[in-house]
Design a protein around this motif. Structure first.
Motif, mmCIF file in Angstrom:
data_model
loop_
_atom_site.group_PDB
_atom_site.id
_atom_site.type_symbol
_atom_site.label_atom_id
_atom_site.label_comp_id
_atom_site.label_asym_id
_atom_site.label_seq_id
_atom_site.Cartn_x
_atom_site.Cartn_y
_atom_site.Cartn_z
ATOM 1 N N ARG A 129 0.694 -1.075 -0.068
ATOM 2 C CA ARG A 129 -0.104 0.025 0.162
ATOM 3 C C ARG A 129 0.862 1.305 0.089
ATOM 4 O O ARG A 129 0.522 2.357 -0.513
ATOM 5 C CB ARG A 129 -1.206 -0.072 1.192
ATOM 6 C CG ARG A 129 -2.209 -0.774 0.947
ATOM 7 C CD ARG A 129 -3.408 -0.685 1.941
ATOM 8 N NE ARG A 129 -3.408 -1.987 2.797
ATOM 9 C CZ ARG A 129 -3.304 -2.227 3.761
ATOM 10 N NH1 ARG A 129 -2.845 -1.322 4.815
ATOM 11 N NH2 ARG A 129 -3.502 -3.349 4.342
ATOM 12 N N PHE A 130 2.065 1.258 0.925
ATOM 13 C CA PHE A 130 2.810 2.450 0.632
ATOM 14 C C PHE A 130 3.587 2.768 -0.447
ATOM 15 O O PHE A 130 3.602 3.760 -1.211
ATOM 16 C CB PHE A 130 3.795 2.245 1.805
ATOM 17 C CG PHE A 130 5.045 3.082 1.867
ATOM 18 C CD1 PHE A 130 4.894 4.349 2.267
ATOM 19 C CD2 PHE A 130 6.287 2.961 1.242
ATOM 20 C CE1 PHE A 130 5.865 5.462 2.163
ATOM 21 C CE2 PHE A 130 7.141 3.809 1.169
ATOM 22 C CZ PHE A 130 6.988 5.172 1.760
ATOM 23 N N GLN A 131 3.789 1.684 -1.271
ATOM 24 C CA GLN A 131 4.467 1.831 -2.570
ATOM 25 C C GLN A 131 3.443 2.294 -3.690
ATOM 26 O O GLN A 131 3.672 3.294 -4.407
ATOM 27 C CB GLN A 131 5.184 0.592 -2.966
ATOM 28 C CG GLN A 131 6.569 0.055 -2.349
ATOM 29 C CD GLN A 131 7.398 1.232 -2.493
ATOM 30 O OE1 GLN A 131 7.458 2.211 -3.415
ATOM 31 N NE2 GLN A 131 8.420 1.180 -1.702
ATOM 32 N N ALA A 132 2.249 1.687 -3.452
ATOM 33 C CA ALA A 132 1.255 2.342 -4.350
ATOM 34 C C ALA A 132 0.696 3.634 -4.054
ATOM 35 O O ALA A 132 0.785 4.428 -5.229
ATOM 36 C CB ALA A 132 -0.078 1.278 -4.235
ATOM 37 N N GLN A 133 0.886 4.111 -3.039
ATOM 38 C CA GLN A 133 0.517 5.444 -2.705
ATOM 39 C C GLN A 133 1.711 6.410 -3.260
ATOM 40 O O GLN A 133 1.443 7.569 -3.717
ATOM 41 C CB GLN A 133 0.267 5.664 -1.215
ATOM 42 C CG GLN A 133 -0.181 6.985 -0.790
ATOM 43 C CD GLN A 133 -1.525 7.249 -1.402
ATOM 44 O OE1 GLN A 133 -2.329 6.537 -1.722
ATOM 45 N NE2 GLN A 133 -2.003 8.742 -1.557
ATOM 46 N N ARG A 134 2.737 5.898 -3.109
ATOM 47 C CA ARG A 134 4.247 6.597 -3.273
ATOM 48 C C ARG A 134 4.175 6.805 -4.792
ATOM 49 O O ARG A 134 4.277 7.666 -5.530
ATOM 50 C CB ARG A 134 5.248 5.919 -2.993
ATOM 51 C CG ARG A 134 6.414 6.632 -2.989
ATOM 52 C CD ARG A 134 7.620 5.721 -2.445
ATOM 53 N NE ARG A 134 9.055 6.586 -2.907
ATOM 54 C CZ ARG A 134 10.045 5.715 -3.166
ATOM 55 N NH1 ARG A 134 10.161 4.416 -2.778
ATOM 56 N NH2 ARG A 134 10.939 6.322 -3.377
ATOM 57 N N LYS A 140 3.864 10.201 -6.975
ATOM 58 C CA LYS A 140 4.814 10.704 -7.943
ATOM 59 C C LYS A 140 4.094 10.966 -9.191
ATOM 60 O O LYS A 140 4.445 11.963 -9.995
ATOM 61 C CB LYS A 140 5.988 9.672 -8.173
ATOM 62 C CG LYS A 140 6.824 9.883 -7.091
ATOM 63 C CD LYS A 140 8.080 8.760 -7.228
ATOM 64 C CE LYS A 140 9.036 8.846 -6.179
ATOM 65 N NZ LYS A 140 10.313 8.191 -6.300
ATOM 66 N N TRP A 141 3.211 10.206 -9.744
ATOM 67 C CA TRP A 141 2.414 9.896 -10.936
ATOM 68 C C TRP A 141 1.727 11.322 -11.064
ATOM 69 O O TRP A 141 1.698 12.164 -11.802
ATOM 70 C CB TRP A 141 1.857 8.883 -11.254
ATOM 71 C CG TRP A 141 1.163 8.997 -12.517
ATOM 72 C CD1 TRP A 141 1.503 9.559 -13.704
ATOM 73 C CD2 TRP A 141 0.148 7.863 -13.099
ATOM 74 N NE1 TRP A 141 0.837 9.197 -15.126
ATOM 75 C CE2 TRP A 141 -0.065 8.077 -14.679
ATOM 76 C CE3 TRP A 141 -0.583 7.015 -12.576
ATOM 77 C CZ2 TRP A 141 -1.009 7.577 -15.349
ATOM 78 C CZ3 TRP A 141 -1.554 6.427 -13.246
ATOM 79 C CH2 TRP A 141 -1.686 6.384 -14.659
ATOM 80 N N ARG A 142 0.942 11.830 -10.049
ATOM 81 C CA ARG A 142 0.163 12.805 -9.786
ATOM 82 C C ARG A 142 1.203 14.183 -10.050
ATOM 83 O O ARG A 142 1.035 15.387 -10.625
ATOM 84 C CB ARG A 142 -0.536 13.044 -8.747
ATOM 85 C CG ARG A 142 -1.648 14.256 -8.436
ATOM 86 C CD ARG A 142 -2.353 14.296 -7.532
ATOM 87 N NE ARG A 142 -3.343 15.639 -7.779
ATOM 88 C CZ ARG A 142 -3.930 16.150 -6.712
ATOM 89 N NH1 ARG A 142 -4.088 15.569 -5.526
ATOM 90 N NH2 ARG A 142 -4.815 17.380 -6.782
ATOM 91 N N SER A 167 -6.490 5.223 -12.470
ATOM 92 C CA SER A 167 -5.739 4.535 -13.542
ATOM 93 C C SER A 167 -4.890 3.543 -12.803
ATOM 94 O O SER A 167 -4.613 2.522 -13.098
ATOM 95 C CB SER A 167 -4.922 5.177 -14.489
ATOM 96 O OG SER A 167 -5.617 6.267 -15.250
ATOM 97 N N LEU A 168 -4.124 4.102 -11.808
ATOM 98 C CA LEU A 168 -3.278 3.136 -10.976
ATOM 99 C C LEU A 168 -3.941 1.911 -10.214
ATOM 100 O O LEU A 168 -3.436 0.788 -10.212
ATOM 101 C CB LEU A 168 -2.619 3.982 -9.860
ATOM 102 C CG LEU A 168 -1.420 3.275 -9.152
ATOM 103 C CD1 LEU A 168 -0.171 2.536 -9.826
ATOM 104 C CD2 LEU A 168 -0.860 4.187 -7.790
ATOM 105 N N ASN A 169 -4.939 2.168 -9.711
ATOM 106 C CA ASN A 169 -5.868 1.416 -9.130
ATOM 107 C C ASN A 169 -6.416 0.379 -10.168
ATOM 108 O O ASN A 169 -6.308 -1.010 -9.817
ATOM 109 C CB ASN A 169 -7.014 1.976 -8.618
ATOM 110 C CG ASN A 169 -7.844 0.877 -7.655
ATOM 111 O OD1 ASN A 169 -7.559 0.006 -7.239
ATOM 112 N ND2 ASN A 169 -9.130 1.323 -7.372
#
Length: 181
Positions: free
Chosen positions: A15-20, A24-26, A70-72
């Protein structure tokens, strides 16, 4: 107990890496969008042409929504593919007929979901547009507070804001009905 001790840090790290990655993408996408917005006076052309309503709010909201969803979607596709392959191999080795029946059931469910949920695409687009219109009407009141007060325009502004808010609520009701199906 050991599985819980091993899987908890992995889940938290995932979850941490997904949020990170989302942050970064945003950050990158907003920077890129703002560069395009300012280049060749696009901001001025959009305001003059009025082809896109509330471009400033759309930049903020649409970039956030696009990157997060999109990431989700990507992560769901990856994990679902891994699950599909893993469980398909297990199920096919246990009983091939059951595997075929489950594949047919999944295809039927996917088609039904698409047919029923197709209306939600349009409704979600309208949701973003109506929410942006509502926010814009509130910002407009703040920006023109002196003129509204001077010309006693409170009633007109209240009706306009109320109309836009009713549009938001009406769309929310339509989304609710469409999701029920």
């Amino acid at each position: 107990m050991i599985a819980l001790l091993v899987m908890t840090p992995i889940s938290v790290l995932y979850r941490f890496q997904a949020q990170r990655l989302s942050i970064k993408w945003r950050d990158w996408m907003t920077g890129r969008t703002m560069n395009l917005y300012y280049s060749n006076r696009v901001y001025y052309a959009l305001e003059r042409g009025q082809e896109i309503d509330n471009p400033d709010q759309r930049i903020a909201e649409d970039v956030r929504t696009f990157t997060a969803q999109s990431l989700n979607l990507f992560l769901n596709i990856v994990t679902s593919t891994i699950d599909l392959v893993s469980f398909s191999i297990i199920l096919a080795t246990i009983r091939a007929q059951l595997f075929i029946a489950i594949i047919c059931y999944a295809i039927l469910g996917t088609v039904a979901t698409y047919v029923i949920g197709k209306k939600l695409i349009r409704l979600n687009y309208e949701k973003l547009q109506r929410e942006a219109d509502f926010r814009y009407s509130l910002v407009r009141i703040r920006d023109n507070a002196e003129n509204i007060a001077f010309y006693n325009g409170e009633d007109i502004e209240e009706k306009e804001v109320g109309h836009r808010f009713n549009s938001v609520i009406g769309n929310m009701r339509k989304v609710n009905v469409a999701q029920r199906n």
